[in-house]
Design an enzyme around this catalytic site. Structure first.
Site, PDB file in Angstrom:
ATOM      1  N   SER A  65       0.843  -1.201   0.000  1.00  0.00           N
ATOM      2  CA  SER A  65       0.000   0.000   0.000  1.00  0.00           C
ATOM      3  C   SER A  65       0.874   1.245   0.000  1.00  0.00           C
ATOM      4  O   SER A  65       0.413   2.347   0.303  1.00  0.00           O
ATOM      5  CB  SER A  65      -0.928   0.006   1.212  1.00  0.00           C
TER       6      SER A  65
ATOM      7  N   HIS B 299     -40.346  20.847 -12.624  1.00  0.00           N
ATOM      8  CA  HIS B 299     -40.296  20.034 -13.849  1.00  0.00           C
ATOM      9  C   HIS B 299     -39.653  20.817 -14.996  1.00  0.00           C
ATOM     10  O   HIS B 299     -39.998  20.616 -16.155  1.00  0.00           O
ATOM     11  CB  HIS B 299     -41.704  19.577 -14.262  1.00  0.00           C
TER      12      HIS B 299
ATOM     13  N   SER C 226     -14.528  26.032 -27.415  1.00  0.00           N
ATOM     14  CA  SER C 226     -14.444  24.846 -28.259  1.00  0.00           C
ATOM     15  C   SER C 226     -13.189  24.933 -29.114  1.00  0.00           C
ATOM     16  O   SER C 226     -12.776  26.023 -29.508  1.00  0.00           O
ATOM     17  CB  SER C 226     -15.692  24.782 -29.147  1.00  0.00           C
TER      18      SER C 226
ATOM     19  N   LYS D  71     -18.099  29.561 -29.182  1.00  0.00           N
ATOM     20  CA  LYS D  71     -18.612  28.871 -27.995  1.00  0.00           C
ATOM     21  C   LYS D  71     -18.011  29.341 -26.676  1.00  0.00           C
ATOM     22  O   LYS D  71     -16.809  29.596 -26.575  1.00  0.00           O
ATOM     23  CB  LYS D  71     -18.340  27.360 -28.128  1.00  0.00           C
TER      24      LYS D  71
ATOM     25  N   GLU E 118     -19.960  21.438 -15.452  1.00  0.00           N
ATOM     26  CA  GLU E 118     -20.316  20.069 -15.841  1.00  0.00           C
ATOM     27  C   GLU E 118     -19.444  19.066 -15.075  1.00  0.00           C
ATOM     28  O   GLU E 118     -19.908  18.000 -14.646  1.00  0.00           O
ATOM     29  CB  GLU E 118     -20.169  19.889 -17.355  1.00  0.00           C
TER      30      GLU E 118
ATOM     31  N   TYR F 265      -9.204  -8.292  11.625  1.00  0.00           N
ATOM     32  CA  TYR F 265      -8.545  -7.539  10.556  1.00  0.00           C
ATOM     33  C   TYR F 265      -8.435  -8.405   9.316  1.00  0.00           C
ATOM     34  O   TYR F 265      -8.085  -9.592   9.397  1.00  0.00           O
ATOM     35  CB  TYR F 265      -7.139  -7.069  10.958  1.00  0.00           C
TER      36      TYR F 265
ATOM     37  N   GLN G 183      -7.258  -2.509   3.511  1.00  0.00           N
ATOM     38  CA  GLN G 183      -6.273  -1.659   2.842  1.00  0.00           C
ATOM     39  C   GLN G 183      -6.870  -1.015   1.582  1.00  0.00           C
ATOM     40  O   GLN G 183      -6.481   0.079   1.202  1.00  0.00           O
ATOM     41  CB  GLN G 183      -5.047  -2.509   2.490  1.00  0.00           C
TER      42      GLN G 183
HETATM   43  N1  ARG Z   1      -1.241  -1.511   5.011  1.00  0.00           N
HETATM   44  C1  ARG Z   1      -2.181  -2.189   5.865  1.00  0.00           C
HETATM   45  C2  ARG Z   1      -3.570  -1.546   5.748  1.00  0.00           C
HETATM   46  O1  ARG Z   1      -3.697  -0.537   5.171  1.00  0.00           O
HETATM   47  C3  ARG Z   1      -1.689  -2.104   7.270  1.00  0.00           C
HETATM   48  C4  ARG Z   1      -2.156  -3.194   8.162  1.00  0.00           C
HETATM   49  C5  ARG Z   1      -1.535  -4.511   7.827  1.00  0.00           C
HETATM   50  N2  ARG Z   1      -1.950  -5.476   8.798  1.00  0.00           N
HETATM   51  C6  ARG Z   1      -1.916  -6.800   8.568  1.00  0.00           C
HETATM   52  N3  ARG Z   1      -2.357  -7.575   9.527  1.00  0.00           N
HETATM   53  N4  ARG Z   1      -1.491  -7.318   7.470  1.00  0.00           N
HETATM   54  O2  ARG Z   1      -4.532  -2.084   6.224  1.00  0.00           O
END
Ligand code: ARG
Length: 485
Positions: free
Chosen positions: A28, A157, A276, A282, A289, A316, A321
């Site tokens: 990450s 409308h 444009s 234009k 938009e 977890y 992530q």
């Molecule tokens: N980069 C991970 C995240 O964003 C950090 C936590 C990683 N934890 C684990 N148990 N692999 O979630």
């Protein structure tokens, strides 16, 4: 003191679980640039607390804190390779000071660490988003104050419905955005809680002081249950939902301004228009938009987030992530779009003559005539029927008069003076007559405007208080860290 300070088995282990061909997929690192500063703060608060609790010695804490300083100075781009910023910073600390650096991760996990970092950084982003909502509200209120009396067509409308005033129209968006501000503040309150000290999910046998790290990081409170604390991303959902609502509100404003400029009622500033590449004549409302389209991105972010989170088991999972960037993308895009919308709204010119001409189009004063008859005791349904007939026959006084004969059985002046009918047919007088609370009459608009201005000022104060609380926590952390120098 780099490789020598790591034991051979640790290096082997790290290589074994380096991710192999999926290394980049697992990482990450790119997204984590955003939480580099947050992670350093979280590391510092944790180390200060570990020392205060006697879990590491003051000397060890001082060594680690000095290493963190050096890691910060070197910057995110100088970090060694790692699965994520948490691992990379730890490696960088160990590279600098050897094995003692490995004590930094005592009594915590990346799971409580990352959740804390996201909340720490997101607080700033939410406050920035709040600030842009205030900018938009100010732009709307200021323009409204110039146009409390400027009559304009109001639509339902997309058809002319009843005359209103530009001030009334603009404040309708100010009040909607005010609720978006409120939702962001409300979400902020639940972002601002600390998961730190939950470790992987199951707590820790070390005598950690969770209140203390929360205080050092400026969190309002501690998330109690350690399994909930690391698992939940409900705070991301709340923030992204609030932002989606905001983006949706602002997309309506953008759409209106596009339509009004198309009708020649409003002229956008050149700064918020585009031309444009082929058609030289234009002037296109491209910027608005894109503001309008941002609601689609925000909604995609919310969907991405909810879909990622749905059905995740405790506690977890690495899916989390991929949840976080939905929040970063949404907060960035919506905040930028709101700032652009504020600029476009503040610089647009309302063409008073064109608005006045358009205000009476499509017999938009019809309801006012029916109201007038109803005020004389004619049942509203009958009055409605009569004015509807007149609408078919020319929508002027004589059409109303013959409709009165045929539907009510008497001439119009038997019910109400001609002058009153003529006034009801005048768009400006029509708007001015609707002076109920929150209505389009200039006095009603002025009252709404005072309420709006007071609300903007109160929200600006609340924003200042939140920012000051974060600043003072950052200072306190700095003071505590420097005691170890
Ligand atoms: N980069 C991970 C995240 O964003 C950090 C936590 C990683 N934890 C684990 N148990 N692999 O979630």
């Amino acid at each position: 003191m780099t490789e020598e300070s790591e034991s051979a088995s640790d290096v082997v282990r790290r290589e074994r679980f380096s991710g192999g061909p999926a290394r980049g997929f697992l990482s990450s690192m790119d997204a984590d640039a955003r939480i580099f500063a947050a992670d350093l703060a979280v590391d510092r608060a944790h180390v200060v607390m570990l020392a205060e609790q006697g879990i590491v010695t003051d000397d060890e804490a001082a060594t680690i804190l000095a290493a963190l300083e050096s890691v910060e100075d070197a910057g995110f781009d100088a970090l060694p390779d790692g699965e994520d910023v948490h691992a990379a910073i730890e490696t960088a600390v160990i590279e600098r000071v050897g094995d003692v650096g490995g004590k930094m991760h005592t009594a915590r996990s990346r799971n409580d660490e990352v959740a804390t970092c996201i909340r720490y950084r997101l607080r700033e982003d939410v406050l920035d988003a709040v600030e842009t909502t205030l900018g938009l509200r100010e732009a709307l209120a200021e323009t409204a104050s110039d146009h409390t009396e400027t009559v304009m067509p109001g639509y339902t409308h997309l058809q002319p419905a009843q005359p209103t005033t530009v001030g009334h129209y603009l404040l309708s968006y100010e009040q909607a955005v005010a609720r978006d501000t409120e939702r962001l503040f409300d979400a902020y309150e639940r972002v601002n809680r600390s998961p730190l000290g939950s470790a992987a999910f199951a707590g820790t046998p070390f005598d950690v002081d969770r209140e203390r790290t929360a205080e050092l990081l400026g969190f309002e409170s501690v998330l109690d249950n350690s399994m909930d604390a690391v698992s939940t991303r409900d705070f991301l959902v709340e923030v992204v939902a609030a932002l989606s609502n905001l983006a949706t509100t602002v997309s309506g404003l953008a759409e209106d301004l596009i339509i009004f400029s198309n009708k020649g009622l409003v002229e956008l500033s050149d700064d918020y228009a585009s031309t444009s590449s082929i058609m030289p004549q234009k002037k296109n409302p491209d910027t608005l938009e894109l503001v309008r389209a941002t609601a689609g991105d925000a909604s995609a972010g919310l969907n991405g987030l909810l879909t990622t989170l749905k059905g995740l088991p405790r506690a977890y999972n690495r899916d989390l992530q991929k949840a976080t960037p939905h929040a970063w993308d949404t907060v960035d895009e919506v905040t930028e779009a709101v700032a652009v919308a504020a600029g476009a709204a503040a610089t647009a010119t309302w063409d008073e003559a064109a608005l006045a001409d358009a205000a009476g189009e499509g017999f938009s004063t019809a309801t006012g005539v029916a109201d007038l008859l109803a005020m004389q005791g004619v049942p509203f349904r009958k009055a409605h029927e009569m004015v509807a007939e007149a609408a078919e026959e020319g929508a002027d006084y004589s059409a109303l008069d013959s409709a009165a004969e045929s539907v009510l059985g008497d001439s119009l002046d038997a019910y109400v003076e001609r002058a009153a009918v003529e006034a009801a047919l005048d768009p400006e007088k029509s708007a001015a007559s609707r002076d109920s609370v929150g209505g389009p009459a200039p006095e009603s608009v002025s009252e709404t405007l005072s309420v709006a201005e007071a609300a903007i000022a109160a929200d600006a104060d609340a924003l200042g208080d939140e920012r000051a609380a974060l600043d003072s926590a950052a200072e306190q952390l700095q003071t505590e860290v420097s005691r170890f120098a």
